[in-house]
Design a protein around this motif. Structure first.
Motif, PDB file in Angstrom:
ATOM      1  N   GLU A  68       0.863  -1.173   0.000  1.00 50.97           N
ATOM      2  CA  GLU A  68       0.000   0.000   0.000  1.00 50.97           C
ATOM      3  C   GLU A  68       0.904   1.229   0.000  1.00 50.97           C
ATOM      4  OE1 GLU A  68      -3.864  -0.160   2.385  1.00 50.97           O
ATOM      5  OE2 GLU A  68      -2.526   1.119   3.571  1.00 50.97           O
ATOM      6  N   ASN A 123       8.326   3.541   6.253  1.00 52.91           N
ATOM      7  CA  ASN A 123       8.146   3.632   7.706  1.00 52.91           C
ATOM      8  C   ASN A 123       8.610   4.995   8.233  1.00 52.91           C
ATOM      9  OD1 ASN A 123       7.054   1.018   7.800  1.00 52.91           O
ATOM     10  ND2 ASN A 123       9.104   0.147   7.833  1.00 52.91           N
ATOM     11  N   SER A 124       8.170   6.035   7.544  1.00 55.95           N
ATOM     12  CA  SER A 124       8.393   7.441   7.918  1.00 55.95           C
ATOM     13  C   SER A 124       9.837   7.906   7.790  1.00 55.95           C
ATOM     14  CB  SER A 124       7.885   7.715   9.344  1.00 55.95           C
ATOM     15  OG  SER A 124       6.512   7.421   9.429  1.00 55.95           O
ATOM     16  N   ASP A 159       4.796  -2.549   5.606  1.00 51.22           N
ATOM     17  CA  ASP A 159       5.577  -1.304   5.632  1.00 51.22           C
ATOM     18  C   ASP A 159       4.693  -0.125   5.231  1.00 51.22           C
ATOM     19  OD1 ASP A 159       8.005  -2.391   6.389  1.00 51.22           O
ATOM     20  OD2 ASP A 159       8.831  -2.455   4.354  1.00 51.22           O
ATOM     21  N   ASP A 160       4.922   1.021   5.858  1.00 45.16           N
ATOM     22  CA  ASP A 160       4.257   2.260   5.460  1.00 45.16           C
ATOM     23  C   ASP A 160       5.125   2.902   4.391  1.00 45.16           C
ATOM     24  OD1 ASP A 160       2.116   2.123   7.291  1.00 45.16           O
ATOM     25  OD2 ASP A 160       3.393   2.903   8.882  1.00 45.16           O
TER      26      ASP A 160
END
Length: 78
Positions: free
Chosen positions: A4, A55-56, A69-70
C-alpha cells in the motif's frame, strides 16, 4: 505481496488517488518499486525527483520492502 502506497502532491494526481496498491514479488526493494511505478504510471518518470519514504524515513538507496511497511511517494515541492 501487496503493498500500500500513500501518494502526495502531483503524484496523487498521476496515480489517481491518495492510496494505491501494487503487487510486488517477495524480497522486492525500493529500486524495483521505482521501476514498477514508472511502468504503471509513466508520467511519474517526468518528475524531476521522486522521494520514497519507508516507515516514515526517506530512503536513498535500495531498501527491501516487507508486508505492512508504510510507504509514501513524495514529489518535489516548491
Amino acid at each position: 505481496m501487496k503493498i500500500e502506497i500513500l501518494t502526495f502532491g502531483i503524484a496523487r494526481e498521476i496515480c489517481g488517488g491518495r492510496l494505491i496498491h501494487i503487487d510486488m514479488e517477495e524480497g522486492a526493494d525500493t529500486e524495483r518499486l521505482r521501476q514498477q511505478l514508472a511502468e504503471q504510471f509513466p508520467a511519474l518518470s517526468g518528475l524531476a525527483h521522486l522521494s520514497i519514504a519507508v516507515n516514515s524515513e526517506y530512503v536513498t538507496g535500495p531498501v527491501v520492502l516487507r508486508p505492512g511497511d508504510d510507504i509514501a511517494i513524495i514529489p518535489p515541492v516548491s
